[in-house]
Enzyme design. Structure first.
Site, short mmCIF file in Angstrom:
data_model
loop_
_atom_site.label_atom_id
_atom_site.label_comp_id
_atom_site.label_asym_id
_atom_site.label_seq_id
_atom_site.Cartn_x
_atom_site.Cartn_y
_atom_site.Cartn_z
N GLU A 1 0.80 -1.22 0.00
CA GLU A 1 0.00 0.00 0.00
C GLU A 1 0.84 1.28 0.00
OE1 GLU A 1 -3.45 0.39 0.18
OE2 GLU A 1 -3.79 -1.77 -0.08
N ASP B 1 -9.00 5.80 -7.70
CA ASP B 1 -9.54 4.46 -7.92
C ASP B 1 -11.06 4.43 -7.75
OD1 ASP B 1 -9.73 4.82 -5.19
OD2 ASP B 1 -8.84 2.89 -4.65
N THR C 1 -8.11 7.79 0.25
CA THR C 1 -7.59 6.57 0.85
C THR C 1 -6.62 6.99 1.95
OG1 THR C 1 -7.79 5.28 -1.18
CG2 THR C 1 -6.20 4.50 0.45
#
Length: 275
Positions: free
Chosen positions: A63, A81, A86
């Site tokens: 990640e 995305d 995020t």
């Protein structure tokens, strides 16, 4: 303990009390030729603290391109995305509900925290990639909150509640050792619960897990195949190296217990855990 014989019932005869009050028996399991469930592996599960630390480092390399997962509490960006922002140690997203639940639980513990004022906006953007009501101050508020040990603890609790514990539990039910438990966990982190269930269903249509008498390596290959197929459906996740040159490498090496040393690469960068 290995024994021989046949019978319908199992009787336990206690010979020494553990307390003045009597006997306390936590669990007894018996396996034989007629059992459809294999005995537990002698290896250590992913919920062992040392194995869990390995799992956190692996996901952090996937990640955040770093083994230092504890440095990611303050991480936040939109990676385009379709999931909005995020953030945090496993990529809580503003568009998928897990970031909202995290901030709600944090606020229940600590009202008036820097993120509390954005709860309304998080509820409004849930299910979308919108930043409406979050910009321009939300990212700075996140980084400020990330300095708070209460928020850090809440991130870890939510990671375990939403992703880690359910994935490891399901993997154990399927008879999988630490590598399989990790494969389930990493799939849940990226694809969410429903996405993970879909991947698992595809894998089950192609191979049997050990709990159903199947070969563990063959089943994990089917699971990783299905995982990569799912990743390629999204442009933002089309680089499948977190599977192809990491988890699949461990599988090909026969490292089903996810023992160190581990060597892998992701996005062209090499990583290792040697102790």
């Amino acid at each position: 303990m290995s024994v021989t014989g046949s019978g319908r019932y199992l009787r336990v005869f206690g010979t020494q009390r553990g307390t003045p009050y009597g006997y306390s028996l936590y669990e007894v399991e018996a396996y034989g030729a007629g059992s459809t469930t294999p005995p537990p592996s002698s290896g250590t599960g992913l919920d062992d603290p040392r194995k869990k630390e390995v799992a956190m480092k692996l996901v952090s390399s996937f990640e955040n391109s770093s083994l230092d997962w504890r440095a990611q509490f303050a991480y936040i960006e939109d990676i385009d995305d379709g999931r909005g922002y995020t953030a945090g140690i496993i990529g809580f997203c503003s568009g998928t509900g897990d970031m909202l639940e995290l901030v709600e639980r944090y606020t229940a513990k600590k009202p008036g925290n820097p993120l509390a004022r954005y709860l309304g906006a998080l509820r409004a953007v849930d299910g979308t990639d919108s930043h409406e009501g979050l910009d321009p101050g939300f990212t700075n508020a996140w980084r400020q909150a990330a300095q708070d040990t209460v928020f850090q603890q809440t991130q870890e609790e939510e990671r375990d509640r939403v992703y880690f514990a359910p994935a490891v539990s399901q993997a154990k039910q399927d008879g999988l050792r630490a590598l399989g438990q990790f494969a389930y966990y990493d799939a849940a982190v990226m694809h969410g619960e429903s996405g993970f269930r879909s991947i698992r269903s595809v894998a089950l249509s192609r191979a049997l897990p050990p709990s159903r008498g199947g070969d563990e390596k063959a089943y994990l290959k089917a699971f990783l195949d299905a995982r990569e197929e799912e990743m390629r459906k999204e442009e933002a996740h089309s680089d499948t190296t977190r599977v192809s040159t990491a988890q699949r490498r461990f599988l090909n090496e026969g490292n089903l217990d996810l023992n160190v040393p581990l060597y892998w690469s992701v996005y062209g960068e090499a990583f290792s855990i040697t102790s």
